[in-house]
Design an enzyme around this catalytic site. Structure first.
Site, PDB file in Angstrom:
ATOM      1  N   ARG A  46       0.821  -1.217   0.000  1.00 60.31           N
ATOM      2  CA  ARG A  46       0.000   0.000   0.000  1.00 60.31           C
ATOM      3  C   ARG A  46       0.855   1.268   0.000  1.00 60.31           C
ATOM      4  NH1 ARG A  46      -2.630  -0.006   4.774  1.00 60.31           N
ATOM      5  NH2 ARG A  46      -1.341   1.754   5.351  1.00 60.31           N
ATOM      6  N   TYR A  98     -15.004  17.594 -15.538  1.00 57.27           N
ATOM      7  CA  TYR A  98     -15.391  16.200 -15.372  1.00 57.27           C
ATOM      8  C   TYR A  98     -16.395  16.080 -14.224  1.00 57.27           C
ATOM      9  CZ  TYR A  98     -15.406  11.324 -14.260  1.00 57.27           C
ATOM     10  OH  TYR A  98     -15.823  10.051 -13.983  1.00 57.27           O
ATOM     11  N   ASP A 179      -6.111  19.267 -14.745  1.00 59.60           N
ATOM     12  CA  ASP A 179      -6.527  17.946 -15.210  1.00 59.60           C
ATOM     13  C   ASP A 179      -6.205  17.899 -16.700  1.00 59.60           C
ATOM     14  OD1 ASP A 179      -7.892  15.729 -16.234  1.00 59.60           O
ATOM     15  OD2 ASP A 179      -9.480  15.865 -14.725  1.00 59.60           O
ATOM     16  N   LYS A 204      -8.027   6.702 -19.453  1.00 58.70           N
ATOM     17  CA  LYS A 204      -8.428   7.181 -20.775  1.00 58.70           C
ATOM     18  C   LYS A 204      -7.299   6.982 -21.792  1.00 58.70           C
ATOM     19  CE  LYS A 204     -12.103   8.357 -18.439  1.00 58.70           C
ATOM     20  NZ  LYS A 204     -12.278   9.663 -17.833  1.00 58.70           N
TER      21      LYS A 204
END
Ligand SMILES: *Cc1c(COP(=O)(O)O)cnc(C)c1O
Length: 387
Positions: A46, A98, A179, A204
């Site tokens: 992690r 978004y 972004d 994407k």
């Protein structure tokens, strides 16, 4: 050695030692053997594993940052960044961005985490005057402000004057995050213009095959990188090893995929723009930064290395858009974008999409199929919606 971006996507993050595999191996493990006598940085997965580093390093190189961090999704990268704002801080966001980001910001603001300020990101003077006001308020309150830039915006394709916004915000001590999902690191590098951090939905274009959910945050700032890394660890938002393998494999072809998709998008935007004058189709407008009719076409041309692979069309109504989607055979009606396959979606099907996005608007994510096939399929579906 100075390298072209097209070389970097293929060459970066590869082992060079004799007998090492050409593709870096991925650790499928949650933990690492620990002997107290030997110093070793890896403890528990992690916290991040060596398998993240080839792709993290590659993204940092592409964006011109010093550090990259992979996250379990684009939104978890976004969340790590906006969590850097202190409680009581100020967040300036584009009115179209978004949807998931928009909803997250609204929810956190409603809980009192920060005050939200909405701007039309393409209207530079409006954004700058908001930045000035908010900077002053933040200074008076001894708190921090963050300007969130998305450009081109999802799904309205507004193009911001990214360097101008960053420069002014920096001058006023306002943090800037960009972004960069739509432009990709091959078409725009906001860190080089002074942005504090860039985020991507790796889901994407970067991974490119609609088979991975992943995000990334890239910065040149050592302290910010450490803070984001700490957030990722404590919130547990690391990607899985299989996703890391797929995304690194996918990014190798980013340059050729993007070139092909952009060529198709330019062809389709021009053909659709002509088609809209035909009464036998249900099509009222075509939006693409590469069309001279786009309100920020000049800015897009000056700032972006390409106009991208996303087009939107307005079919005039929800009913028309739904008929178009039902009629598609080559295009796949589905959400998401940036994959090799062409996808189409009516954005207002999501309740979270602002009502300034037209009901009949379909977002087209143009893939790498034959352009004429894509055009003919859309044209027949648009005709069926008009009859
Ligand atoms: C999809 C998307 C996101 C969210 O990414 P996920 O990987 O789906 O969490 C963020 N920003 C933009 C512009 C996107 O298109």
């Amino acid at each position: 050695m100075a390298q072209n971006q097209r070389t970097r996507v293929v060459a970066a993050g590869r082992p060079h030692e004799p007998n090492s595999p050409v593709n870096p191996p991925v650790d499928f493990t949650s933990t690492y053997v620990y002997r107290p006598s030997v110093e070793y940085p890896q403890v528990y997965a992690r916290e991040g594993i060596p398998s993240f580093e080839p792709l993290e390093g590659l993204l940092a190189e592409l964006e011109g940052g010093a550090h990259g961090l992979l996250f379990s999704s684009g939104l978890s990268a976004v969340s790590a960044v906006i969590n850097q704002l202190p409680i009581g801080g100020h967040l300036i966001i584009p009115r179209h961005a978004y949807m998931g980001f928009y909803s997250m910001a609204a929810q956190l603001a409603a809980k009192g985490h920060f005050t939200l300020h909405r701007v039309d990101i393409a209207e530079t003077e409006q954004v700058l005057s908001t930045v000035r006001e908010v900077a002053e308020t933040a200074r008076d309150q001894s708190t921090q402000a963050l300007l969130w830039i998305e450009s081109p915006t999802n799904p309205m394709l507004e193009v911001a004057d990214v360097p101008a916004l960053i420069a002014e915000a920096k001058e006023l001590g306002v943090l800037t995050a960009v972004d960069n999902t739509f432009a990709t690191p091959l078409r725009q590098n906001p860190l080089k213009q002074g942005a504090d951090v860039v985020v991507h939905s790796v889901t994407k274009f970067i991974s490119g095959h609609s088979d991975v959910i992943m995000g990334a945050a890239i910065t040149a700032d050592l302290d910010l990188n450490a803070a984001l890394h700490g957030h990722r660890n404590l919130h547990g938002t690391i990607p899985g090893p299989m996703e890391v393998f797929l995304a690194l494999r996918g990014v190798r072809t980013l340059a050729v995929r993007l070139d092909a998709a952009e060529r198709n998008a330019a062809f389709l935007a021009a053909r659709l723009d002509q088609l809209k004058d035909d009464d036998a189709v249900s099509l009222t407008s075509v939006t693409y930064p590469g069309l001279p009719s786009h309100p920020q076409h000049g800015r897009a041309k000056a700032q972006l290395g390409g106009f991208g692979a996303i087009i939107t069309i307005d079919t005039g109504s929800q009913a028309a858009a739904d008929t178009v989607l039902e009629g598609l055979r080559v295009w796949t009606p589905a959400t998401s974008l940036g994959g090799v396959e062409s996808l189409a979606e009516r954005r207002r099907r999501h309740p979270g999409e602002p009502d300034t996005v037209p009901e009949g608007l379909i977002r087209l994510s143009v893939g790498i199929e034959d352009a004429e096939d894509l055009y003919q399929d859309l044209a027949q579906a648009l005709r069926s919606a008009a009859s």
